[in-house]
Design an enzyme around this catalytic site. Structure first.
Site, PDB file in Angstrom:
ATOM      1  N   THR A  87     -49.747 -38.970  78.672  1.00  0.00           N
ATOM      2  CA  THR A  87     -50.570 -37.847  78.217  1.00  0.00           C
ATOM      3  C   THR A  87     -49.708 -36.812  77.497  1.00  0.00           C
ATOM      4  OG1 THR A  87     -50.395 -36.957  80.467  1.00  0.00           O
ATOM      5  CG2 THR A  87     -52.460 -38.049  79.874  1.00  0.00           C
ATOM      6  N   LYS A 147     -40.330 -36.075  80.416  1.00  0.00           N
ATOM      7  CA  LYS A 147     -41.219 -36.835  81.304  1.00  0.00           C
ATOM      8  C   LYS A 147     -40.378 -37.211  82.524  1.00  0.00           C
ATOM      9  CE  LYS A 147     -41.790 -39.703  77.788  1.00  0.00           C
ATOM     10  NZ  LYS A 147     -43.198 -39.954  77.639  1.00  0.00           N
ATOM     11  N   ARG A 148     -41.006 -37.775  83.567  1.00  0.00           N
ATOM     12  CA  ARG A 148     -40.221 -38.225  84.714  1.00  0.00           C
ATOM     13  C   ARG A 148     -39.141 -39.197  84.247  1.00  0.00           C
ATOM     14  NH1 ARG A 148     -41.932 -36.780  90.092  1.00  0.00           N
ATOM     15  NH2 ARG A 148     -40.243 -38.167  90.698  1.00  0.00           N
ATOM     16  N   LYS A 188     -50.287 -34.273  74.026  1.00  0.00           N
ATOM     17  CA  LYS A 188     -49.988 -32.831  73.969  1.00  0.00           C
ATOM     18  C   LYS A 188     -49.114 -32.518  72.750  1.00  0.00           C
ATOM     19  CE  LYS A 188     -50.428 -32.875  78.939  1.00  0.00           C
ATOM     20  NZ  LYS A 188     -49.742 -33.074  80.228  1.00  0.00           N
TER      21      LYS A 188
END
Length: 736
Positions: free
Chosen positions: A558, A450-451, A562
């Site tokens: 999100t 993720k970021r 996934k």
């Protein structure tokens, strides 16, 4: 075919969750047969490509259009003017915005196909073009060459995506981008409305009464907030509607989705900048604010502090416009993106507004499209599920609950484990090719992608890696469940701490991966240039998904969904959509640890003291001391002093406070991983509970509760079949 697929560039036109969510929403809207458009900017350069050099992030321009883009079609016939700067003239006939600079917005259309329903919607992205007389209207401009070169100034508007995730940078070019997309889009929407039978015209003027019944505009965060004053400007100044009527139509048209509660991410534009760039819009915002505050003063006389808190204009130092307040006041619906987030929005961030209009505030839990995030990226698992429950689940993901019947089916358990193993072997080969490290495919793939941001706590993962490393070194003979820890993500180029975190992870990886005592028990990989196409490779191969933000900071997430859909187990805090994942699957089927929102609030009240945890936890102390002493940076022992100083003295996200619970929870993960069958059964329970997190469900809720439109499962016939058969069945004789 795969070789060919690899050649195509990602359209990296967003930063992280926000842009990817919009893409999933477009897929769902087309699949549900909604007449919907996605609007945005056609950036020439998207999110930067990340290179890791000597452990540091280095940015390279993302020249994604270099080889052309076969999916887009330029539509010069729909080019529209957008105005900037200038001044406002007031007269008896109303306000006029004059002496402006004009930039043209050229639309590019990309088709968005629904899943197997012959519906194709449109994503329309605007590109900035200088008008041909740009800088040449001035008859005194002698330098023709310079005038033509200066066209770049106008066209810079769509040149590059600002690479900040969850951080507001108040730059003039960014405000230009925000107004550019808004002004072009609203003209487009109004042109379409006037051309339709609903924009009934009496020779002179369009009647706009039915506008909110025909048009719904969803604001994806506050970035398009200028749409509110812009629509008011069109209605009042150009279409000559009375203010109250214009305001009623505007409010009923707009709805606002909030995506973050971090104060540094909230958009607060300086009044001086808006006055220079968009003088008429500032006047309109002042008028909106005046009427809004008059209304509040009538309800709460003498409560000046409430007026200050609720104003669209923040006083003190430089005057700023609070764009979130503008969005709330100018919309008929406001929503958060997970239950816990929507509660925080209502009770903390915008509590005054929610007290005033509680019915305006809603929740719409985010979702992901199962087409991309299961069928396309994990065909093995998708096929296995279809064999058990049929293929209909692709359009109705709630049908995954049928998999509960097979939780004890030994053959199914083995097949699920086999698909995961095949995905891991394939990804291990990819890693060995790209990173020249030998990967043990039977090790647990522990993934944190993720970021890079302090609130996402990649640092806590890093401390756990160091702790595992120290345990192996202390007792090399002891059984240790082998792990491959994969961390990936981009840091905003100006975010010093995030870049230091990347360097630290790479420094730790270098020590761990080259220690012969550790061998194949523990490997650490920093995944370079994390992006959608790489997510499609790593997510299906993941065993353990890391979702470890401080409770109350991740609006939804999100990626968590996934991983769940692709057969990974989750280690996470009670934050964002993790809460609802635990609710759906049963908390015993996730590895939940750490402080809840209430605990974080309580810790803030008494004062967070990092030193206390350091003093009480020997393994934490050892890990921190190693970072501090230069064990991982022998050539520059002070390299990570800023990181250590932050952890002790200004860690807003309380890494040390959750460290012990995190490490203990990770021990439970390792213990379960030893029992392959029990692990896989838990995986199946997770997949069976993932149905809620389809973006189809999310979009149905937006359609029902906010837009007031009905999804249509009417399958349009393919173009090679006669249409008459379908059209006859449609009510009122209108085509579907």
């Amino acid at each position: 075919m795969e070789e060919l697929e690899e050649i195509e560039e990602d359209a990296g036109l967003g930063n992280g969750g926000l842009g990817r969510l919009a893409a999933c929403f477009l897929d769902s809207m087309a699949t549900l047969g909604l007449a919907a458009y996605g609007y945005g900017i056609r950036y020439e350069y998207g999110i930067f490509n990340q290179k890791i050099r000597d452990g540091w992030q280095v940015e390279e321009a993302d020249d994604w259009l270099r080889h052309g883009n076969p999916w887009e079609k330029a539509r010069p016939e729909y080019m529209l003017p957008v105005h900037f700067y200038g001044r406002v003239e007031h007269s008896a006939t109303g306000a006029k915005w004059v002496d402006t600079q004009v930039v043209l917005a050229l639309p590019y259309d990309t088709p968005v196909p629904g899943y197997m329903n012959n519906t194709v919607n449109t994503m329309r992205l605007w590109s900035a073009r200088a008008p041909n007389d740009f800088n040449l209207r001035d008859f005194n401009v002698g330098d023709y060459i310079q005038a033509v070169l200066d066209r770049n100034l106008a066209e810079n508007i769509s040149r590059v995506l600002y690479p900040n995730d969850n951080f507001f940078e108040g730059k003039e070019l960014r405000l230009k981008q925000e107004y550019f997309v808004v002004a072009a889009t609203l003209q487009d929407i109004i042109r379409r409305f006037k051309a339709s039978k609903f924009g009934s015209t009496d020779s002179v003027r369009t009647v706009f009464d039915s506008f909110p019944d025909q048009v719904a505009i969803q604001l994806n965060d506050t970035h398009p907030a200028m749409a509110i004053p812009e629509l008011m400007r069109i209605f009042v100044d150009i279409e000559k509607l009375p203010w109250n009527k214009a305001w009623d139509i505007t409010k009923r048209t707009f709805a606002y989705t909030n995506h973050t509660v971090l104060p540094e991410a909230l958009e607060r534009w300086p009044v001086d900048l808006v006055e220079k760039l968009l003088p008429r819009h500032l006047q309109i915002i002042y008028e909106i604010n005046q009427r809004h505050l008059d209304h509040i003063a009538s309800l709460f006389p003498n409560d000046v502090d409430r007026l200050r808190r609720m104003s669209l204009i923040e006083e003190g130092g430089t005057k700023r416009i609070n764009m979130a307040h503008l969005c709330i006041v100018g919309s008929h619906a406001v929503n958060g993106v997970a239950k816990i987030h929507s509660e925080i929005v209502k009770t903390q961030v915008f509590e005054d507004f929610a007290a005033l209009e509680p019915e305006k505030f809603q929740n719409k839990t985010n979702g992901i499209t199962p087409r991309r995030w299961l069928l396309l990226c994990n065909p093995g698992l998708a096929e296995l599920i279809a064999e058990k429950i049929g293929e209909d689940y692709v359009r109705d993901l709630s049908q995954l609950t049928k998999l509960h019947e097979f939780v004890d089916d030994d053959l199914f358990i083995r097949e699920v484990a086999k698909v995961k193993q095949e995905n891991k072997v394939k990804f291990a080969l990819y890693l060995e090719k790209e990173y020249k490290v030998k990967i043990n495919p039977s090790s647990m793939f522990d993934v944190h992608v993720k970021r890079i941001h302090e609130y996402k706590r990649q640092l806590m993962n890093c401390l756990h890696i160091i702790t595992m490393y120290n345990r192996i070194r202390r007792d090399p003979a002891k059984v240790f469940v082998p792990r491959t820890v994969i961390i990936g993500g981009k840091a905003a180029p100006g975010y010093h701490m995030a870049k230091m975190i990347i360097k630290l992870i790479n420094a730790v990886a270098h020590v761990v991966n080259n220690d012969p005592v550790v061998g194949s028990k523990l490997k650490v990989i920093f995944l370079e240039n994390y992006r959608v196409s790489l997510a499609e490779k790593v997510i299906p191969a993941t065993d353990l998904s890391e979702q470890i933000s401080t409770a109350g900071t991740e609006a939804s997430g999100t990626g968590n969904m996934k991983f769940m859909l692709n057969g990974a187990l989750t280690i996470g805090t009670m934050d964002g959509a993790n809460v609802e994942m635990a609710e759906e699957a049963g908390e015993e089927n996730l590895f939940i640890f750490g402080m809840r929102v209430e605990d974080v609030t309580e810790l803030d009240r008494e004062g967070y003291n990092a030193q206390k945890y350091y003093d009480q936890l020997p393994e934490l102390k050892k890990a921190v001391d190693q970072i501090k002493s230069g064990f991982f940076s022998p050539k520059d022992p002070d390299l990570f002093k800023d990181v250590v100083n932050m952890l002790f003295h200004h860690d807003r996200f309380k890494v040390f406070a959750d460290y012990e619970a995190y490490v203990k929870c990770q021990e439970k993960v390792s213990e379960l991983y030893l029992n392959s069958k029990a692990w896989t059964k838990m995986v199946i329970r997770n997949i069976a509970a993932a149905g809620k997190f389809s973006s189809d469900r999310t979009i149905k809720e937006y359609a029902r509760d906010i837009w007031h439109v009905e999804p249509s499962d009417l399958k349009i016939p393919p173009p090679n079949e006669p249409r008459d058969a379908v059209e006859d069945k449609t009510p009122n004789g209108t085509a579907a």
